[in-house]
Scaffold this motif. Structure first.
Motif, PDB file in Angstrom:
ATOM      1  N   ASP A  66     -22.834  57.997  71.007  1.00  0.00           N
ATOM      2  CA  ASP A  66     -24.490  56.833  71.975  1.00  0.00           C
ATOM      3  C   ASP A  66     -25.674  57.407  71.461  1.00  0.00           C
ATOM      4  O   ASP A  66     -26.029  56.443  71.534  1.00  0.00           O
ATOM      5  CB  ASP A  66     -23.559  56.805  72.824  1.00  0.00           C
ATOM      6  CG  ASP A  66     -22.598  56.160  73.019  1.00  0.00           C
ATOM      7  OD1 ASP A  66     -21.599  55.882  72.620  1.00  0.00           O
ATOM      8  OD2 ASP A  66     -21.922  56.173  74.189  1.00  0.00           O
ATOM      9  N   ASP A  92     -26.900  58.841  69.214  1.00  0.00           N
ATOM     10  CA  ASP A  92     -27.460  58.902  67.733  1.00  0.00           C
ATOM     11  C   ASP A  92     -28.084  57.612  67.714  1.00  0.00           C
ATOM     12  O   ASP A  92     -28.905  57.773  66.937  1.00  0.00           O
ATOM     13  CB  ASP A  92     -26.715  59.307  66.859  1.00  0.00           C
ATOM     14  CG  ASP A  92     -26.127  60.844  67.060  1.00  0.00           C
ATOM     15  OD1 ASP A  92     -27.298  61.464  67.177  1.00  0.00           O
ATOM     16  OD2 ASP A  92     -25.530  60.884  66.184  1.00  0.00           O
ATOM     17  N   VAL A  93     -27.385  56.699  67.858  1.00  0.00           N
ATOM     18  CA  VAL A  93     -27.430  55.013  68.034  1.00  0.00           C
ATOM     19  C   VAL A  93     -28.142  54.606  68.572  1.00  0.00           C
ATOM     20  O   VAL A  93     -29.665  54.086  68.237  1.00  0.00           O
ATOM     21  CB  VAL A  93     -26.146  54.494  68.558  1.00  0.00           C
ATOM     22  CG1 VAL A  93     -26.434  52.595  68.632  1.00  0.00           C
ATOM     23  CG2 VAL A  93     -25.496  54.241  67.818  1.00  0.00           C
ATOM     24  N   TYR A 127     -19.092  48.230  69.239  1.00  0.00           N
ATOM     25  CA  TYR A 127     -18.484  49.506  68.488  1.00  0.00           C
ATOM     26  C   TYR A 127     -17.098  49.979  69.140  1.00  0.00           C
ATOM     27  O   TYR A 127     -16.522  49.769  68.390  1.00  0.00           O
ATOM     28  CB  TYR A 127     -19.491  50.261  68.872  1.00  0.00           C
ATOM     29  CG  TYR A 127     -19.218  51.619  68.235  1.00  0.00           C
ATOM     30  CD1 TYR A 127     -18.842  52.040  67.161  1.00  0.00           C
ATOM     31  CD2 TYR A 127     -17.988  52.810  69.199  1.00  0.00           C
ATOM     32  CE1 TYR A 127     -18.749  53.738  66.573  1.00  0.00           C
ATOM     33  CE2 TYR A 127     -17.635  54.205  68.583  1.00  0.00           C
ATOM     34  CZ  TYR A 127     -17.788  54.659  67.689  1.00  0.00           C
ATOM     35  OH  TYR A 127     -16.912  55.764  66.869  1.00  0.00           O
ATOM     36  N   GLY A 171     -15.961  53.174  61.000  1.00  0.00           N
ATOM     37  CA  GLY A 171     -17.073  52.880  61.892  1.00  0.00           C
ATOM     38  C   GLY A 171     -17.950  51.812  61.962  1.00  0.00           C
ATOM     39  O   GLY A 171     -17.083  50.779  61.609  1.00  0.00           O
ATOM     40  N   ASN A 206     -25.649  58.358  59.509  1.00  0.00           N
ATOM     41  CA  ASN A 206     -24.878  58.341  59.356  1.00  0.00           C
ATOM     42  C   ASN A 206     -25.506  58.658  61.253  1.00  0.00           C
ATOM     43  O   ASN A 206     -25.595  60.001  61.513  1.00  0.00           O
ATOM     44  CB  ASN A 206     -23.332  59.874  59.960  1.00  0.00           C
ATOM     45  CG  ASN A 206     -22.661  59.244  58.602  1.00  0.00           C
ATOM     46  OD1 ASN A 206     -22.720  57.863  57.810  1.00  0.00           O
ATOM     47  ND2 ASN A 206     -22.660  60.114  57.312  1.00  0.00           N
ATOM     48  N   ALA A 207     -24.575  58.166  62.239  1.00  0.00           N
ATOM     49  CA  ALA A 207     -24.583  58.332  63.494  1.00  0.00           C
ATOM     50  C   ALA A 207     -22.915  58.512  64.486  1.00  0.00           C
ATOM     51  O   ALA A 207     -22.309  58.269  63.929  1.00  0.00           O
ATOM     52  CB  ALA A 207     -25.245  57.235  64.745  1.00  0.00           C
ATOM     53  N   HIS A 235     -22.484  54.198  62.438  1.00  0.00           N
ATOM     54  CA  HIS A 235     -22.034  54.797  63.625  1.00  0.00           C
ATOM     55  C   HIS A 235     -19.937  54.953  62.817  1.00  0.00           C
ATOM     56  O   HIS A 235     -19.281  53.648  63.280  1.00  0.00           O
ATOM     57  CB  HIS A 235     -21.878  54.012  64.399  1.00  0.00           C
ATOM     58  CG  HIS A 235     -21.926  54.695  66.026  1.00  0.00           C
ATOM     59  ND1 HIS A 235     -21.368  53.458  67.357  1.00  0.00           N
ATOM     60  CD2 HIS A 235     -21.230  55.714  66.977  1.00  0.00           C
ATOM     61  CE1 HIS A 235     -21.506  54.808  68.436  1.00  0.00           C
ATOM     62  NE2 HIS A 235     -21.109  55.695  67.922  1.00  0.00           N
TER      63      HIS A 235
END
Length: 719
Positions: A112, A114-115, A295, A311, A108-109, A338
């Protein structure tokens, strides 16, 4: 915090109260065991029972904590760790199916950053140049039930749920009833063995209609479309599944005897050509900026999609790169989810309704395009009052940047815990042209009387108290509500029905209903929806409430500013209904009277409440209605709170699922023992009694260092 008696054992602080960096190795080991058990229990409720008891955000928090502890103490990692497992084992209601290729879950992210980190990790692993980013496929993350469909020679032979990722449940017979899933694949280039994977889901509109029918039939209603879809698919009787409006999006594959295409994007289009429905919003992105723009666009369109998403999923497009990247633990390196903020969602406000309460208050309610927020489908949100609509807070300061709310606006809805959903933001760049500011009505929509806003108040109230049907009906609904008379089988629906029919216009009418029905030529049993048994049960339930506690009666009267807490304060102070009525009549003689001074001096009451109670008893119609009610019921004396217990004067909060007693029983017990029961945790809280699946209140207690007790520890404490 107030000092505690030395005889009271204060439970040790649990490791979960500490930051991961502060944990010792023994604490970390114990914490990992606890987290594994808790996550496993939640997995079973989600995957096997289709009845999760915590939000996705809370569940993700448990997993993140477990992962963080394992990262700090890698030698504590075991095969039983949540990071090594996927889903839950099949429940045993269906035959088991072994997946030829495991159905892994995604990492999971949540931001932003994390992505961006995900894309950078992929680039580094593949040893790509700094300016060279891999193409990524982005698609909405459907919130449904994962399914694997095995085709041999183009014919569907097996359908299985994810299960624990390695072994799922055989639901082939049920799946054959779903129109979106073809029994035979189209095309000449279909591999000999072909496993198509995707998500079974239910549209929001179909979900709401199913719940309406379930409620009318007196059957189970579902919290959200995901639970509804999962429960519908996992039926022992395929005819039940066939009656449910299930749909399917295909987006992946398992075992393939040969690959028809070389990229993720082309593979999904190939799957569509074989006869499956695929998501038309899938997009190929070339950069992090493009990914994040996608997103935000999907998040803003969430409510208009017509189905639940939680998500966006990103997958490296080239299949040869996916193969090189491989897997880590239970997740592929080449994909990530995400997630949206669990307690917020963007939707459209379709209208504003005005509700009239029992005190005449006109409350605006937003009618929203249904959207799932925090695991619950939200179609309405409170707008509080006309100032809130204008963008003005209770303190007169601007809220939402001073932006007003208009019909047609795209809005951000927030739902945290048990709080009523509310609109916290207006997306101005999506505001339709030619919208107009909302004009709050100056007349009551129920009776046409003037709606007056008193000086210093934010609320408009209907001036037609004696003629307004909305106030009469809402007052009766309050009278029979859970914390008032709580008459089983006599809820809002019956109040409205009996009021419209002229059978119940006052509180006393409820208790004379059986007597009047016996004399009437048109019997209640002859009304649509009623029979001999249901009428007998209704009259029995009414008669059971002819004996009522004093605080419940005071609360049921609907006196302005007198909620459940103040009703208990008044009941304890005056003891009996006779003493209470006598004192209120005496208090009506003036503020200088001894009776008013006594009322005003009750701790927790104050001038506003005292005035409201005195005004209620000063109205002759109210006294007449109360006398008629008292002729039909017996009011029990108030039970005085004890002062000789370990919890007398302490503030207690109950949270989680209690097993030794109900929440009401726990609350009543604490109050009898002289404790004050609060609904939220603060520095003034002395004890938090935590049952299973305790959430944010437990976290808050640990953060503040409040003593946390189990149910057994609470019972030991109070003796």
């Amino acid at each position: 915090m107030p000092a505690r008696k030395t005889s009271v054992r204060k439970p040790a602080v649990k490791p979960a109260a500490l930051a991961v960096e502060q944990l010792t190795r023994p604490q970390a080991k114990a914490e990992l065991v606890r987290l594994a058990l808790e996550i496993d229990a939640h997995d079973k409720r989600y995957y096997q029972d289709d009845a999760p008891t915590i939000s996705d955000a809370a569940y993700d928090g448990l997993r993140r904590r477990s992962d963080a502890i394992e990262a700090r103490f890698p030698d504590l990692l075991t095969a039983a760790s949540p990071s090594q497992r996927i889903g839950a084992q099949p429940a045993g209601r269906f035959a088991k199916v072994r997946h030829a290729v495991p159905m892994l879950s995604l990492g999971n992210a949540f931001s932003d950053e994390d992505v961006a980190d995900f894309v950078e990790r992929v680039r580094r692993f593949l040893k790509l140049d700094a300016e060279e980013a891999p193409a990524v496929v982005a698609e909405p993350k459907i919130d449904g039930l994962s399914l694997s469909l095995r085709y041999e020679g183009g014919e569907l032979v097996t359908a299985a749920t994810r299960g624990d990722g390695f072994e799922g449940e055989d639901v082939t017979a049920n799946v054959r009833t779903i129109d979106d899933i073809p029994g035979h694949l189209k095309g000449r280039d279909v591999p000999r063995v072909c496993e198509i994977r995707g998500e079974v889901y239910m549209t929001t509109r179909d979900f709401l209609e199913l719940n309406r029918k379930q409620a009318e039939a007196g059957e189970q209603v579902f919290a959200n479309p995901r639970n509804s879809a999962a429960g519908s698919l996992r039926q022992k009787d395929p005819s039940v599944t066939a009656s449910r409006p299930l749909k399917f999006f295909a987006y992946a594959w398992g075992e393939m005897s040969e690959m028809p295409e070389t990229t993720q994007f082309k593979m999904v289009h190939w799957i569509a050509r074989t006869g499956f429905v695929t998501n038309p919003r899938m997009k190929l992105c070339a950069s992090v900026e493009e990914i994040l723009a996608y997103y935000r666009d999907i998040e803003s369109r969430r409510a208009s999609l017509g189905y639940d998403i939680d998500g966006v999923v990103y997958k490296v497009d080239r299949l040869d790169l996916q193969q090189r990247l491989g897997f880590v633990s239970r997740s592929p390196r080449w994909a990530i989810a995400h997630k949206f903020a669990a307690e917020r969602a963007t939707t459209v406000m379709n209208g504003i309704d005005i509700q009239v309460g029992r005190t005449g208050a006109l409350t605006p309610v937003a009618r929203l395009e249904p959207v799932t927020v925090g695991g619950v489908v939200v179609a309405n949100a409170t707008l509080h009052n006309e100032d809130y609509i204008k963008g003005i807070g209770s303190d007169g300061e601007p809220i939402r940047g001073g932006v007003d709310i208009r019909v047609g606006d795209t809005v951000v809805v927030q739902r945290a815990g048990d709080v009523i959903p509310q609109i916290v933001e207006v997306v101005l760049d999506k505001r339709p042209k030619h919208t107009k500011a909302y004009v709050f009505p100056a007349t009551c929509p129920a009776c046409g009387s003037r709606a007056v806003r008193e000086e210093g108040e934010a609320v408009r109230r209907c001036a037609g108290a004696l003629i307004c049907p909305a106030q009469a009906v809402e007052r009766l609904k309050h009278f029979v509500s859970r914390n008032a008379f709580d008459i089983e089988g006599f809820g809002d629906k019956q109040v409205q029905e009996f009021f419209d029919a002229g059978l119940v216009k006052s509180d006393a009418d409820i208790f004379t209903l059986e007597q009047r029905d016996a004399r009437s030529s048109k019997k209640l049993v002859d009304r649509e929806g009623y029979g001999t048994v249901s009428v007998r049960n209704l009259f029995a339930a009414i008669n059971e409430r002819r004996r009522i506690e004093l605080h419940r009666l005071i609360f049921a009267l609907g006196i302005r500013h007198v909620g459940e807490g103040n009703a208990k304060l008044l009941a304890r102070h005056y003891g009996t209904i006779e003493h209470f009525i006598e004192a209120m009549r005496a208090a009506g003689k003036g503020h200088d009277s001894e009776a008013f001074q006594d009322l005003d001096a009750i701790e927790g009451i104050g001038d506003v409440v005292a005035e409201a109670v005195v005004e209620f008893f000063a109205e002759p119609r109210n006294r007449k209605a109360l006398d008629e009610l008292l002729a039909e019921i017996e009011v029990l004396p108030a039970q005085q709170a004890r002062r000789d217990t370990p919890v007398a004067g302490k503030t207690v909060v109950f949270t989680g699922s209690l097993t030794r007693f109900t929440r009401d029983e726990a609350k009543a017990m604490a109050e009898r023992l002289g404790a004050k029961v609060a609904g939220s945790v603060s520095k003034k809280t002395d004890y938090v009694v935590a049952g299973d699946s305790a959430g944010s209140k437990l976290d808050k207690a640990r953060e503040l260092g409040v003593s946390v007790l189990t149910e057994d520890e609470w019972l030991d404490l109070v003796g």
